[in-house]
Design a protein around this motif. Sequence first.
Motif, PDB file in Angstrom:
ATOM      1  N   UNK A 167       0.646  -0.949   0.046  1.00  0.00           N
ATOM      2  CA  UNK A 167      -0.333   0.394  -0.404  1.00  0.00           C
ATOM      3  C   UNK A 167       0.896   1.260   0.095  1.00  0.00           C
ATOM      4  N   UNK A 168       1.605   1.147   0.635  1.00  0.00           N
ATOM      5  CA  UNK A 168       2.545   2.241   0.796  1.00  0.00           C
ATOM      6  C   UNK A 168       3.499   2.736  -0.487  1.00  0.00           C
ATOM      7  N   UNK A 169       3.726   1.560  -0.833  1.00  0.00           N
ATOM      8  CA  UNK A 169       4.854   2.151  -2.282  1.00  0.00           C
ATOM      9  C   UNK A 169       2.997   2.183  -3.614  1.00  0.00           C
ATOM     10  N   UNK A 170       2.020   1.261  -3.415  1.00  0.00           N
ATOM     11  CA  UNK A 170       1.204   1.935  -4.210  1.00  0.00           C
ATOM     12  C   UNK A 170       1.105   3.824  -3.753  1.00  0.00           C
ATOM     13  N   UNK A 171       0.970   4.144  -3.212  1.00  0.00           N
ATOM     14  CA  UNK A 171       0.532   5.186  -2.729  1.00  0.00           C
ATOM     15  C   UNK A 171       1.664   6.143  -3.000  1.00  0.00           C
ATOM     16  N   UNK A 172       3.600   5.699  -3.054  1.00  0.00           N
ATOM     17  CA  UNK A 172       3.957   6.669  -3.546  1.00  0.00           C
ATOM     18  C   UNK A 172       4.151   6.672  -4.708  1.00  0.00           C
ATOM     19  N   UNK A 173       3.455   4.922  -5.411  1.00  0.00           N
ATOM     20  CA  UNK A 173       4.371   5.790  -6.405  1.00  0.00           C
ATOM     21  C   UNK A 173       2.864   7.103  -7.672  1.00  0.00           C
ATOM     22  N   UNK A 174       1.945   7.148  -6.806  1.00  0.00           N
ATOM     23  CA  UNK A 174       1.052   6.974  -7.602  1.00  0.00           C
ATOM     24  C   UNK A 174       1.226   9.117  -7.374  1.00  0.00           C
ATOM     25  N   UNK A 175       1.394   9.224  -5.999  1.00  0.00           N
ATOM     26  CA  UNK A 175       2.052  10.642  -5.376  1.00  0.00           C
ATOM     27  C   UNK A 175       3.592  10.867  -6.084  1.00  0.00           C
ATOM     28  N   UNK A 176       3.323  10.106  -6.364  1.00  0.00           N
ATOM     29  CA  UNK A 176       5.285  10.620  -7.588  1.00  0.00           C
ATOM     30  C   UNK A 176       4.679  11.575  -8.929  1.00  0.00           C
TER      31      UNK A 176
END
Length: 132
Positions: free
Chosen positions: A100-109
Amino acid sequence: LSSRYISELFHCVEPTRKSPFPPTTSFIANILRRSLTPKNTVIYALCLLTRLSAMHPNFRFKHGHVLFLSALILANKLLHDEVPTNLAWCEVSTAVANLPILNMMERDICQRLDWNLAVKYDDLVALENDLR
């Protein structure tokens, strides 16, 4: 080299011995070794992070681990036809990043870059030369 560059861009701090995170340099070396990521993909990821820093100069990140990994995943997806899943990247990261953190960071970038993820060849060459 990548570790120092990210730390300078986003004012990241190196984890302490009590931190659950490994040293950033070790983390990045381990990710690159285990994933067999080509150099051009790493440079592409660093170009994305350079643009992110330029567009959001006040964006700070405590540790660069997940930030680097997210940019590396994006670069992989943009440059290669067959790429590991985000879950596979979590496994390669040895539990530093959960899905979940990785997916969120990818979208955020992506959102912070206004979904402009293309990097010009000249920018890749310039950054590679700067890093030497």
